[in-house]
Design a protein around this motif. Structure first.
Motif, PDB file in Angstrom:
ATOM      1  N   ILE A  11       0.829  -1.210   0.000  1.00  0.00           N
ATOM      2  CA  ILE A  11       0.000   0.000   0.000  1.00  0.00           C
ATOM      3  C   ILE A  11       0.864   1.260   0.000  1.00  0.00           C
ATOM      4  O   ILE A  11       1.776   1.402   0.822  1.00  0.00           O
ATOM      5  N   ILE A  12       0.575   2.155  -0.946  1.00  0.00           N
ATOM      6  CA  ILE A  12       1.169   3.490  -0.922  1.00  0.00           C
ATOM      7  C   ILE A  12       0.143   4.384  -0.233  1.00  0.00           C
ATOM      8  O   ILE A  12      -0.905   4.716  -0.787  1.00  0.00           O
ATOM      9  N   MET A  13       0.450   4.708   1.012  1.00  0.00           N
ATOM     10  CA  MET A  13      -0.501   5.468   1.847  1.00  0.00           C
ATOM     11  C   MET A  13      -0.336   6.938   1.509  1.00  0.00           C
ATOM     12  O   MET A  13       0.607   7.571   1.956  1.00  0.00           O
ATOM     13  N   ASP A  14      -1.246   7.471   0.724  1.00  0.00           N
ATOM     14  CA  ASP A  14      -1.069   8.858   0.270  1.00  0.00           C
ATOM     15  C   ASP A  14      -2.318   9.684   0.592  1.00  0.00           C
ATOM     16  O   ASP A  14      -3.423   9.150   0.643  1.00  0.00           O
ATOM     17  N   GLY A  15      -2.099  10.973   0.810  1.00  0.00           N
ATOM     18  CA  GLY A  15      -3.227  11.886   1.002  1.00  0.00           C
ATOM     19  C   GLY A  15      -3.394  12.432   2.417  1.00  0.00           C
ATOM     20  O   GLY A  15      -4.378  13.122   2.697  1.00  0.00           O
ATOM     21  N   PHE A  56       3.791  -1.440   3.753  1.00  0.00           N
ATOM     22  CA  PHE A  56       3.264  -0.076   3.736  1.00  0.00           C
ATOM     23  C   PHE A  56       4.395   0.912   3.465  1.00  0.00           C
ATOM     24  O   PHE A  56       5.440   0.865   4.114  1.00  0.00           O
ATOM     25  N   TYR A  57       4.144   1.828   2.530  1.00  0.00           N
ATOM     26  CA  TYR A  57       5.146   2.864   2.212  1.00  0.00           C
ATOM     27  C   TYR A  57       4.924   4.026   3.178  1.00  0.00           C
ATOM     28  O   TYR A  57       3.916   4.742   3.084  1.00  0.00           O
ATOM     29  N   ALA A  58       5.846   4.193   4.122  1.00  0.00           N
ATOM     30  CA  ALA A  58       5.645   5.206   5.167  1.00  0.00           C
ATOM     31  C   ALA A  58       6.525   6.437   4.972  1.00  0.00           C
ATOM     32  O   ALA A  58       6.139   7.544   5.361  1.00  0.00           O
ATOM     33  N   PHE A  59       7.745   6.240   4.407  1.00  0.00           N
ATOM     34  CA  PHE A  59       8.644   7.386   4.198  1.00  0.00           C
ATOM     35  C   PHE A  59       9.606   7.025   3.064  1.00  0.00           C
ATOM     36  O   PHE A  59      10.300   6.013   3.133  1.00  0.00           O
ATOM     37  N   SER A  60       9.602   7.851   2.027  1.00  0.00           N
ATOM     38  CA  SER A  60      10.439   7.527   0.867  1.00  0.00           C
ATOM     39  C   SER A  60      11.794   8.241   0.948  1.00  0.00           C
ATOM     40  O   SER A  60      11.940   9.208   1.713  1.00  0.00           O
ATOM     41  N   THR A  61      12.730   7.778   0.140  1.00  0.00           N
ATOM     42  CA  THR A  61      14.047   8.441   0.111  1.00  0.00           C
ATOM     43  C   THR A  61      13.901   9.882  -0.402  1.00  0.00           C
ATOM     44  O   THR A  61      14.790  10.703  -0.201  1.00  0.00           O
ATOM     45  N   GLU A  62      12.770  10.160  -1.061  1.00  0.00           N
ATOM     46  CA  GLU A  62      12.525  11.516  -1.588  1.00  0.00           C
ATOM     47  C   GLU A  62      11.810  12.411  -0.567  1.00  0.00           C
ATOM     48  O   GLU A  62      11.768  13.633  -0.738  1.00  0.00           O
ATOM     49  N   ASN A  63      11.248  11.797   0.484  1.00  0.00           N
ATOM     50  CA  ASN A  63      10.472  12.607   1.445  1.00  0.00           C
ATOM     51  C   ASN A  63      11.326  13.540   2.310  1.00  0.00           C
ATOM     52  O   ASN A  63      10.795  14.427   2.986  1.00  0.00           O
ATOM     53  N   TRP A  64      12.665  13.378   2.273  1.00  0.00           N
ATOM     54  CA  TRP A  64      13.560  14.316   2.988  1.00  0.00           C
ATOM     55  C   TRP A  64      13.434  15.724   2.412  1.00  0.00           C
ATOM     56  O   TRP A  64      13.859  16.691   3.040  1.00  0.00           O
ATOM     57  N   LYS A  65      12.884  15.841   1.191  1.00  0.00           N
ATOM     58  CA  LYS A  65      12.740  17.157   0.556  1.00  0.00           C
ATOM     59  C   LYS A  65      11.673  18.014   1.241  1.00  0.00           C
ATOM     60  O   LYS A  65      11.526  19.177   0.924  1.00  0.00           O
ATOM     61  N   ARG A  66      10.882  17.417   2.113  1.00  0.00           N
ATOM     62  CA  ARG A  66       9.790  18.167   2.767  1.00  0.00           C
ATOM     63  C   ARG A  66      10.345  19.114   3.826  1.00  0.00           C
ATOM     64  O   ARG A  66      11.490  18.972   4.256  1.00  0.00           O
ATOM     65  N   PRO A  67       9.534  20.084   4.274  1.00  0.00           N
ATOM     66  CA  PRO A  67      10.029  21.015   5.294  1.00  0.00           C
ATOM     67  C   PRO A  67      10.561  20.259   6.523  1.00  0.00           C
ATOM     68  O   PRO A  67      10.014  19.220   6.896  1.00  0.00           O
ATOM     69  N   ILE A 175      -2.139  -1.132  -3.750  1.00  0.00           N
ATOM     70  CA  ILE A 175      -3.171  -0.093  -3.654  1.00  0.00           C
ATOM     71  C   ILE A 175      -2.480   1.234  -3.390  1.00  0.00           C
ATOM     72  O   ILE A 175      -1.577   1.318  -2.564  1.00  0.00           O
ATOM     73  N   ARG A 176      -2.872   2.283  -4.141  1.00  0.00           N
ATOM     74  CA  ARG A 176      -2.441   3.631  -3.780  1.00  0.00           C
ATOM     75  C   ARG A 176      -3.676   4.463  -3.519  1.00  0.00           C
ATOM     76  O   ARG A 176      -4.603   4.467  -4.338  1.00  0.00           O
ATOM     77  N   THR A 177      -3.687   5.136  -2.393  1.00  0.00           N
ATOM     78  CA  THR A 177      -4.834   5.983  -2.054  1.00  0.00           C
ATOM     79  C   THR A 177      -4.617   7.398  -2.566  1.00  0.00           C
ATOM     80  O   THR A 177      -3.554   7.736  -3.081  1.00  0.00           O
ATOM     81  N   GLU A 181      -1.917   8.387  -9.413  1.00  0.00           N
ATOM     82  CA  GLU A 181      -1.697   7.113 -10.108  1.00  0.00           C
ATOM     83  C   GLU A 181      -0.247   7.003 -10.546  1.00  0.00           C
ATOM     84  O   GLU A 181       0.087   7.204 -11.706  1.00  0.00           O
ATOM     85  N   ARG A 182       0.639   6.781  -9.574  1.00  0.00           N
ATOM     86  CA  ARG A 182       2.052   6.552  -9.900  1.00  0.00           C
ATOM     87  C   ARG A 182       2.678   5.688  -8.806  1.00  0.00           C
ATOM     88  O   ARG A 182       2.101   5.477  -7.751  1.00  0.00           O
ATOM     89  N   ILE A 183       3.898   5.245  -9.079  1.00  0.00           N
ATOM     90  CA  ILE A 183       4.565   4.280  -8.200  1.00  0.00           C
ATOM     91  C   ILE A 183       5.512   4.965  -7.203  1.00  0.00           C
ATOM     92  O   ILE A 183       5.808   4.426  -6.145  1.00  0.00           O
ATOM     93  N   SER A 184       6.002   6.152  -7.551  1.00  0.00           N
ATOM     94  CA  SER A 184       6.876   6.927  -6.649  1.00  0.00           C
ATOM     95  C   SER A 184       8.031   6.111  -6.038  1.00  0.00           C
ATOM     96  O   SER A 184       8.269   6.163  -4.821  1.00  0.00           O
ATOM     97  N   ASN A 185       8.728   5.356  -6.892  1.00  0.00           N
ATOM     98  CA  ASN A 185       9.953   4.650  -6.463  1.00  0.00           C
ATOM     99  C   ASN A 185       9.701   3.577  -5.402  1.00  0.00           C
ATOM    100  O   ASN A 185      10.506   3.365  -4.499  1.00  0.00           O
TER     101      ASN A 185
HETATM  102  C1  IPE Z   1       4.838   8.414  -1.745  1.00  0.00           C
HETATM  103  O1  IPE Z   1       4.020   9.513  -1.485  1.00  0.00           O
HETATM  104  C2  IPE Z   1       5.646   8.076  -0.531  1.00  0.00           C
HETATM  105  C3  IPE Z   1       4.892   7.583   0.615  1.00  0.00           C
HETATM  106  C4  IPE Z   1       3.614   7.319   0.653  1.00  0.00           C
HETATM  107  C5  IPE Z   1       5.684   7.348   1.793  1.00  0.00           C
HETATM  108  P1  IPE Z   1       4.458  10.986  -1.908  1.00  0.00           P
HETATM  109  O2  IPE Z   1       3.307  11.872  -1.584  1.00  0.00           O
HETATM  110  O3  IPE Z   1       5.748  11.326  -1.284  1.00  0.00           O
HETATM  111  O4  IPE Z   1       4.660  10.826  -3.464  1.00  0.00           O
HETATM  112  P2  IPE Z   1       4.697  11.886  -4.649  1.00  0.00           P
HETATM  113  O5  IPE Z   1       5.766  12.879  -4.323  1.00  0.00           O
HETATM  114  O6  IPE Z   1       3.351  12.530  -4.699  1.00  0.00           O
HETATM  115  O7  IPE Z   1       4.976  11.059  -5.866  1.00  0.00           O
END
Ligand code: IPE
Ligand code: IPE
Ligand code: MG
Length: 229
Positions: A11-15, A56-67, A175-177, A181-185
């Protein structure tokens, strides 16, 4: 026709952020409520007769870009979640495992992750995998580097599969919420033949009932794996 079994759910937990904004809250409130949803969905999966692993996708290598403040909040929330979750894991016979570059987290958080893995290692109803500082490209690259350091020259698909961070199992359903509609690594290798489902629901609003409906729908799909059926 035999319906498809589901052993590994991802699951990509998004939103979370949008959920909070819609209600006039700070984004962090969305993460807090989202953590509750992880508990509900994990408990449902543990009771499900087919599901063996839920990732469950909780924190991506790209999420460090957030504040910085949001990242710090997420780190604290993770620590709190694991501390509070121990009783849920033990009560529901759930084994916890982390994937991702957790060596980049603070020492106390790394210790919490390791300890939770150790304390739950004999539980067997479900493996709950949290992808933490996870990136699929990083995971595949590390696997290849491990193989090189072992002196491998003719690398096979099986070699890569067995050198990924988790004992390799293909994902059956992703499942991505939140309507994205993408995989985000996420799990690029393991998703090769997964069925994909995109739900418009924001993660804090996602329920076990919706998951049940999605699984029912998954069961009506024909998985061909390149063959003909
Ligand atoms: C993907 O969600 C990563 C996690 C759910 C942990 P993001 O919200 O970071 O993905 P993008 O930036 O919209 O692709
Ligand atoms: C997913 O929710 C949680 C993480 C990526 C940590 P988001 O924080 O990405 O929520 P949106 O996409 O901004 O609504
Ligand atoms: Mg998002």
């Amino acid at each position: 026709m035999q319906s498809s079994t589901i052993k590994h759910l991802a699951i990509i937990m998004d939103g979370n952020g949008r959920w909070a904004k819609e209600r006039g809250f700070k984004r962090t409130k969305g993460h807090e409520v989202g953590a509750e949803t992880i508990r509900t969905i994990t408990t449902y999966c543990a009771k499900h007769s087919e599901i063996e692993t839920a990732t469950f996708y909780a924190f991506s290598t790209e999420n460090w870009k957030r504040p910085k403040l949001e990242v710090e909040f997420l780190m604290k929330l993770l620590d709190k979640y694991l501390k509070n979750e121990l009783s849920t894991y033990q009560k529901n016979d759930i084994r916890f495992q982390a994937i991702g570059n957790i060596q980049e987290f603070s020492k106390p958080l790394q210790a919490r992750i390791k300890k939770t893995e150790e304390l739950t290692q004999n539980n067997s109803s479900l493996i709950q995998v949290l992808a933490l500082n996870y990136g699929s490209r990083s995971e595949i690259t590390s696997a290849v580097n491990k193989l090189i350091s072992e002196g491998k020259t003719n690398i096979t698909e099986e070699d890569i599969s067995t050198h990924l961070q988790t004992p390799y199992t293909d994902i059956d359903l992703l499942i991505r919420t939140s309507g994205e509609e993408r995989i985000s690594n996420f799990l690029l290798w393991q998703l090769s033949y997964a069925e994909l489902y995109f739900s418009p629901t924001l993660w804090p609003d996602f329920t076990a009932n919706e998951l049940e409906d999605i699984i029912q729908q998954y069961k009506t799909r024909t998985r061909r794996f390149g063959g003909i059926k």
